[in-house]
Design a protein around this motif. Sequence first.
Motif, short mmCIF file in Angstrom:
data_model
loop_
_atom_site.label_atom_id
_atom_site.label_comp_id
_atom_site.label_asym_id
_atom_site.label_seq_id
_atom_site.Cartn_x
_atom_site.Cartn_y
_atom_site.Cartn_z
N ALA A 185 0.93 -1.23 -0.01
CA ALA A 185 0.01 -0.16 -0.19
C ALA A 185 0.82 1.06 -0.02
O ALA A 185 0.62 2.26 -0.79
CB ALA A 185 -1.02 0.02 1.14
N LYS A 186 1.87 1.31 0.85
CA LYS A 186 2.81 2.46 0.99
C LYS A 186 3.54 2.77 -0.48
O LYS A 186 3.71 3.82 -0.66
CB LYS A 186 3.73 2.20 2.01
CG LYS A 186 4.57 3.52 2.25
CD LYS A 186 5.52 3.35 3.42
CE LYS A 186 6.59 4.33 3.58
NZ LYS A 186 7.53 4.14 4.95
N ARG A 187 3.74 1.64 -1.02
CA ARG A 187 4.83 1.72 -2.40
C ARG A 187 3.92 2.22 -3.65
O ARG A 187 4.40 2.75 -4.72
CB ARG A 187 5.33 0.60 -2.68
CG ARG A 187 6.57 0.33 -1.54
CD ARG A 187 7.24 -1.17 -2.09
NE ARG A 187 8.57 -1.27 -1.19
CZ ARG A 187 9.16 -2.09 -1.24
NH1 ARG A 187 9.16 -3.28 -2.04
NH2 ARG A 187 10.18 -2.34 -0.56
N SER A 188 2.47 1.99 -3.57
CA SER A 188 1.68 2.19 -4.55
C SER A 188 1.45 3.79 -4.65
O SER A 188 0.95 4.58 -3.47
CB SER A 188 0.41 1.78 -4.45
OG SER A 188 -0.69 2.02 -5.32
N HIS A 189 1.63 4.61 -5.90
CA HIS A 189 1.32 5.77 -6.02
C HIS A 189 0.30 6.37 -6.39
O HIS A 189 -0.30 7.49 -6.73
CB HIS A 189 2.53 6.48 -6.84
CG HIS A 189 3.97 6.23 -6.35
ND1 HIS A 189 4.28 7.03 -5.40
CD2 HIS A 189 4.93 5.53 -6.66
CE1 HIS A 189 5.79 6.75 -4.84
NE2 HIS A 189 6.05 5.51 -5.91
N HIS A 190 -0.90 5.20 -6.75
CA HIS A 190 -2.13 5.39 -7.48
C HIS A 190 -3.06 5.39 -6.26
O HIS A 190 -3.18 4.60 -5.63
CB HIS A 190 -2.54 4.16 -8.39
CG HIS A 190 -3.67 4.60 -9.00
ND1 HIS A 190 -4.90 4.60 -8.73
CD2 HIS A 190 -3.74 4.73 -10.49
CE1 HIS A 190 -5.72 4.98 -9.72
NE2 HIS A 190 -4.90 5.00 -10.66
N PRO A 191 -3.91 6.49 -5.87
CA PRO A 191 -4.66 6.70 -4.77
C PRO A 191 -5.74 5.53 -4.65
O PRO A 191 -5.90 4.79 -3.63
CB PRO A 191 -5.39 7.82 -4.72
CG PRO A 191 -5.16 8.32 -6.29
CD PRO A 191 -4.00 7.53 -6.75
N HIS A 236 -5.54 2.30 -6.29
CA HIS A 236 -4.74 1.13 -5.86
C HIS A 236 -4.36 1.06 -4.27
O HIS A 236 -4.34 -0.34 -3.77
CB HIS A 236 -3.56 1.05 -6.83
CG HIS A 236 -3.90 0.82 -8.27
ND1 HIS A 236 -3.02 0.69 -9.29
CD2 HIS A 236 -5.07 1.04 -8.75
CE1 HIS A 236 -3.56 0.83 -10.56
NE2 HIS A 236 -4.89 1.03 -10.19
N ARG A 237 -3.60 2.03 -3.94
CA ARG A 237 -3.28 2.02 -2.49
C ARG A 237 -4.66 1.56 -1.75
O ARG A 237 -4.23 0.82 -0.49
CB ARG A 237 -2.80 3.38 -1.96
CG ARG A 237 -2.21 3.53 -0.70
CD ARG A 237 -1.73 4.83 -0.34
NE ARG A 237 -1.05 5.49 -1.34
CZ ARG A 237 -1.27 6.79 -1.98
NH1 ARG A 237 -2.42 7.16 -1.73
NH2 ARG A 237 -0.52 7.09 -2.90
N ALA A 245 -5.23 -1.84 -1.57
CA ALA A 245 -4.32 -2.81 -0.97
C ALA A 245 -4.62 -2.51 0.62
O ALA A 245 -4.62 -3.76 1.51
CB ALA A 245 -2.88 -2.26 -0.94
N VAL A 286 -2.13 -5.30 -7.07
CA VAL A 286 -1.45 -3.89 -6.75
C VAL A 286 0.00 -4.13 -6.65
O VAL A 286 0.56 -2.87 -7.09
CB VAL A 286 -2.37 -3.41 -5.26
CG1 VAL A 286 -1.32 -2.27 -4.76
CG2 VAL A 286 -3.58 -3.25 -5.43
N SER A 289 2.19 -1.52 -9.02
CA SER A 289 3.40 -0.69 -8.48
C SER A 289 4.61 -0.70 -9.10
O SER A 289 5.36 -0.01 -9.36
CB SER A 289 3.12 -0.70 -7.08
OG SER A 289 1.83 -0.57 -6.51
#
Length: 383
Positions: free
Chosen positions: A305-311, A313-314, A317, A369, A373
């Motif tokens: 979740a932290k590594r995903s930059h898409h809101p 997608h985050r 997760a 996700v 990412s």
Amino acid sequence: MNLRLLLPFFDPTVKDWSLTARLLRWLTFLWLTIGIFVLFSASYYHGEVTQKDGLYYPLRQVFWIFSSLLLFNAIVHSPLSRLLKVSHWILLGMVGLLLLTLLPGLGKTTMGASRWVGIGPIAIQPSELIKPFLVLQAAKLFGRWQHYPHKVRLTWLVVFAIGLLAILKQPNLSTTSLCGMGLWSIAFAAGLPMRHLMGTAVGGFIVALISLAINSYQRARVLSFLDPWSQAQGEGLQLVQSLIAIGSGGVLGKGFGLSHQKLGFLPIQDTDLIFSVFAEEFGLVGSVLLLLLVMSYATLGLIIAKRSHHPVHRLIAVGSTTFIVLQSLVNIGVAVGVLPTTGVPLPMFSYGGSSTIASLIQSALLIRVARESAAAKVIKIRD
């Protein structure tokens, strides 16, 4: 047809995945493998007595696992954008099925609760199947909250509320609470105003109190949880037998297959209280290792979740991790007596097709996700 969708264990593309996606995939398979062995032990006597076949429940669970793994592999190879385009239609369908469970003659009632809908010889549990689609639609809604007009926001909040109230009406307070907390966690991670979140939390607590006031059996469960030994042959039976099983396991356990409590003493030992059988056979050491597995899952989920930059997608997760981990902790908490007795399956352990499908879809979403990412690249624009 893409044959890799039929090879969940031998997917040739895995070598190209990110480390977190690969770790989560194998952690899921490890969880499933341990679960089927534990279910075999927990259900063999029950199957022999009730179905004249000790393998009745394990064989059916194996069927559901492999069926679910086909969905699992299809999802990890499907773009999230494609899944998000259809998630709202599937969610609406699941809400419709939840409403069908409340209609006499259509809903299948077991142990006083109408939680199943019969489709031919198969009974499905919409309250379990709805969970991954709640995650997808909530992530889409809350992740783009500012972009939607008030009418759209309100419409989907009403849909969520109808779904939760339908689950509560079955009655199923525990699953309603779990779904509510899952939605709340997604909204919290999306950064919605705290006053709205606190208001929702208070409202949910009030609804739970009303449900306890209306349903006498729910009140009895809470009271028996406070002092189960005073009702050891009544409402406190499940918790008392669970505590006996866990306590008799000691540090190292009695050994695989050697649980005594599963021999007609421990109720629902292959679903809600399967952890009690596990703890009796593998002891404190095994229980701690299982908790470490759950916490490892939670850690990987939060890293993804932290590594995903898409809101959006985050939030997928966050929601998938919350549902799997929180449900696991609630199930274990009930078994050890730190939470009131309630009917929540242990993901990828408990017998049940709907629960298995829902858990593996959520795991697949989490892995997807992680894959997207890692695949995202930043393109440098020349001046």
